[in-house]
Motif scaffolding. Structure first.
Motif, PDB file in Angstrom:
ATOM      1  N   GLU A   1       0.998  -0.844  -0.144  1.00 46.03           N
ATOM      2  CA  GLU A   1       0.060   0.218   0.151  1.00 46.03           C
ATOM      3  C   GLU A   1       0.863   1.271   0.108  1.00 46.03           C
ATOM      4  O   GLU A   1       0.615   2.121  -0.646  1.00 46.03           O
ATOM      5  CB  GLU A   1      -0.924   0.076   1.328  1.00 46.03           C
ATOM      6  CG  GLU A   1      -2.043   1.079   1.238  1.00 46.03           C
ATOM      7  CD  GLU A   1      -3.042   0.976   2.417  1.00 46.03           C
ATOM      8  OE1 GLU A   1      -4.279   1.237   2.147  1.00 46.03           O
ATOM      9  OE2 GLU A   1      -2.712   0.165   3.244  1.00 46.03           O
TER      10      GLU A   1
ATOM     11  N   THR B   1      -4.135  -8.492  -1.338  1.00 47.94           N
ATOM     12  CA  THR B   1      -3.786  -7.315  -2.506  1.00 47.94           C
ATOM     13  C   THR B   1      -4.753  -6.013  -1.876  1.00 47.94           C
ATOM     14  O   THR B   1      -5.717  -6.271  -1.351  1.00 47.94           O
ATOM     15  CB  THR B   1      -4.303  -7.564  -3.758  1.00 47.94           C
ATOM     16  OG1 THR B   1      -5.747  -7.952  -3.750  1.00 47.94           O
ATOM     17  CG2 THR B   1      -3.333  -8.943  -4.032  1.00 47.94           C
ATOM     18  N   VAL B   2      -3.897  -4.868  -1.802  1.00 54.09           N
ATOM     19  CA  VAL B   2      -4.725  -3.761  -1.652  1.00 54.09           C
ATOM     20  C   VAL B   2      -4.926  -2.970  -2.938  1.00 54.09           C
ATOM     21  O   VAL B   2      -6.091  -2.011  -3.035  1.00 54.09           O
ATOM     22  CB  VAL B   2      -3.909  -2.597  -1.004  1.00 54.09           C
ATOM     23  CG1 VAL B   2      -3.451  -3.159   0.587  1.00 54.09           C
ATOM     24  CG2 VAL B   2      -2.577  -2.458  -1.654  1.00 54.09           C
ATOM     25  N   GLY B   3      -4.800  -3.247  -4.113  1.00 55.31           N
ATOM     26  CA  GLY B   3      -5.164  -2.909  -5.460  1.00 55.31           C
ATOM     27  C   GLY B   3      -5.251  -3.897  -6.321  1.00 55.31           C
ATOM     28  O   GLY B   3      -5.445  -5.160  -6.004  1.00 55.31           O
ATOM     29  N   TYR B   4      -5.346  -3.745  -7.481  1.00 56.93           N
ATOM     30  CA  TYR B   4      -5.203  -4.874  -8.597  1.00 56.93           C
ATOM     31  C   TYR B   4      -3.511  -5.080  -9.038  1.00 56.93           C
ATOM     32  O   TYR B   4      -2.797  -4.372  -8.846  1.00 56.93           O
ATOM     33  CB  TYR B   4      -5.666  -4.080 -10.087  1.00 56.93           C
ATOM     34  CG  TYR B   4      -7.319  -3.706  -9.861  1.00 56.93           C
ATOM     35  CD1 TYR B   4      -8.369  -4.609 -10.093  1.00 56.93           C
ATOM     36  CD2 TYR B   4      -7.558  -2.649  -9.532  1.00 56.93           C
ATOM     37  CE1 TYR B   4      -9.627  -4.346 -10.135  1.00 56.93           C
ATOM     38  CE2 TYR B   4      -8.944  -2.166  -9.346  1.00 56.93           C
ATOM     39  CZ  TYR B   4      -9.854  -2.989  -9.740  1.00 56.93           C
ATOM     40  OH  TYR B   4     -11.313  -2.887  -9.600  1.00 56.93           O
TER      41      TYR B   4
ATOM     42  N   PRO C   1      -8.544  -6.355  -6.041  1.00 55.09           N
ATOM     43  CA  PRO C   1      -8.505  -5.742  -5.070  1.00 55.09           C
ATOM     44  C   PRO C   1      -8.970  -6.742  -3.762  1.00 55.09           C
ATOM     45  O   PRO C   1      -9.957  -7.540  -3.842  1.00 55.09           O
ATOM     46  CB  PRO C   1      -8.957  -4.443  -4.791  1.00 55.09           C
ATOM     47  CG  PRO C   1      -9.169  -4.143  -6.226  1.00 55.09           C
ATOM     48  CD  PRO C   1      -9.204  -5.272  -6.956  1.00 55.09           C
ATOM     49  N   ASN C   2      -8.313  -7.025  -2.503  1.00 52.72           N
ATOM     50  CA  ASN C   2      -8.581  -7.706  -1.451  1.00 52.72           C
ATOM     51  C   ASN C   2      -8.821  -9.155  -1.573  1.00 52.72           C
ATOM     52  O   ASN C   2      -9.356 -10.026  -1.039  1.00 52.72           O
ATOM     53  CB  ASN C   2     -10.148  -7.074  -0.994  1.00 52.72           C
ATOM     54  CG  ASN C   2     -10.262  -5.727  -0.630  1.00 52.72           C
ATOM     55  OD1 ASN C   2      -9.362  -5.364   0.276  1.00 52.72           O
ATOM     56  ND2 ASN C   2     -11.384  -4.998  -0.910  1.00 52.72           N
TER      57      ASN C   2
ATOM     58  N   ASP D   1      -4.219   0.802  -7.948  1.00 48.61           N
ATOM     59  CA  ASP D   1      -5.187   0.722  -6.938  1.00 48.61           C
ATOM     60  C   ASP D   1      -6.521   1.519  -7.783  1.00 48.61           C
ATOM     61  O   ASP D   1      -6.257   2.181  -8.593  1.00 48.61           O
ATOM     62  CB  ASP D   1      -4.751   1.497  -5.845  1.00 48.61           C
ATOM     63  CG  ASP D   1      -4.485   3.034  -5.944  1.00 48.61           C
ATOM     64  OD1 ASP D   1      -4.877   3.579  -6.971  1.00 48.61           O
ATOM     65  OD2 ASP D   1      -3.631   3.521  -5.215  1.00 48.61           O
ATOM     66  N   LYS D   2      -7.484   1.493  -6.717  1.00 47.95           N
ATOM     67  CA  LYS D   2      -8.723   1.948  -7.578  1.00 47.95           C
ATOM     68  C   LYS D   2      -8.823   3.411  -7.706  1.00 47.95           C
ATOM     69  O   LYS D   2      -9.411   4.006  -8.609  1.00 47.95           O
ATOM     70  CB  LYS D   2     -10.025   1.634  -6.377  1.00 47.95           C
ATOM     71  CG  LYS D   2     -10.273  -0.029  -6.677  1.00 47.95           C
ATOM     72  CD  LYS D   2     -11.689  -0.300  -5.818  1.00 47.95           C
ATOM     73  CE  LYS D   2     -11.175  -0.203  -4.291  1.00 47.95           C
ATOM     74  NZ  LYS D   2     -12.502  -0.761  -3.464  1.00 47.95           N
TER      75      LYS D   2
END
Length: 291
Positions: free
Chosen positions: A9, A38-41, A72-73, A92-93
């Motif tokens: 992150e 994961t915190v993003g793609y 994500p996640n 990330d988003k």
């Protein structure tokens, strides 16, 4: 949570939400002992050798010219990459939103169950285009940012890759993009709320109240978009997190129950067994990567 998650992150944040990496057999991607989230793609393209990876507790083997998109996640673990070379893009988003890119999170949630890992085997032609575009993006990301319009050039390179990937996906899966409408928008907002609050809130009424609609209407809309009711979506996120925490061996069962806001480990145990068929202790001991 595992240390790798916060590090990822932080790294994405320092790079304005976009990062590229090239890994070779001589400089491989780290092989994690435990799964991380994961915190993003993450978009992975294997260029040589084989990559063994678990995504959301399901085993995968990636061969050359195979591409993987991790949402994500997701919980993932790289098991063996000693022979693998690959090029990866992490984003990330917020980066997508800043570029005006709308990913229908509800539709992606539905697709992630039909095709859990978004795995694609590319033709030689598709591979050549996407590989060189990814390589070009990597070079731009490492070029001096003082060059005029470099930021816009980088963004455009990234968007070209993403749209090419989805064109390939649509062609192979005969998938028709869902129009961004009020139902999709509501489902997106619901899923974002759940991802932020599922550890402490497992009742549909909480999310319905936050969205200022009835629980019945929320479940009906979510079911239409994701093919799952709102309560099932919440339970799936809780169970996925529980599996991640149990597998990491960083917490005992009581600590996992507390982390997920269960009143005690007994109640957590009944909930976990109802949804998985395993008790938390047997799952923790077996350390199986199977949903």
């Amino acid at each position: 949570m595992p240390r790798q998650e916060s590090s990822c992150e932080e790294i994405l944040s320092l790079n304005n939400g976009l990062l590229t990496k090239i890994f070779t057999s001589s400089h491989p991607h780290p092989t994690f002992r435990n799964p991380i989230r994961t915190v993003g793609y993450a978009l992975l393209l294997v260029t040589k050798g084989k990559l063994s990876i678990n995504v959301n507790f399901a085993s995968q083997t990636l061969n050359p010219r195979e591409l993987l998109l991790i949402a994500p996640n997701s919980a993932y673990e790289i098991v063996d990459n000693r022979s693998a070379s690959m090029i990866c893009i992490f984003f990330d988003k917020n980066y997508l939103l800043n570029q005006g890119v709308f990913f229908n999170y509800g539709e992606m949630y539905k697709m992630s169950h039909d095709n859990p890992s978004f795995k694609l085997t590319l033709t030689k032609e598709d591979y050549t285009f996407i590989y060189y575009d990814m390589l070009g993006l990597h070079k731009k990301m490492n070029a001096p940012q003082s060059i005029p319009q470099m930021e816009n050039i980088t963004h455009n390179s990234f968007l070209k890759i993403m749209y090419d990937v989805f064109l390939v996906y649509n062609r192979k899966r005969q998938y028709s993009p869902v129009v961004h409408d009020s139902k999709a928008d509501l489902t997106n907002r619901f899923l974002n709320l759940v991802s932020e609050n599922f550890k402490s809130e497992r009742q549909v009424t909480y999310y319905a109240n936050a969205l200022r609609i009835t629980a019945r209407h929320l479940s009906q809309v979510v079911k239409q978009v994701t093919n799952r009711t709102a309560s099932v979506v919440i339970d799936e996120m809780v169970i996925k997190e529980a599996k991640l925490l149990l597998t990491s061996h960083q917490m005992n069962i009581s600590e996992v129950a507390m982390e997920l806001s269960f009143c005690n480990s007994s109640f957590f145990g009944k909930y976990f067994k109802k949804h998985t068929g395993f008790s938390p202790s047997s799952y923790k001991l077996s350390n199986k990567f199977a949903v």
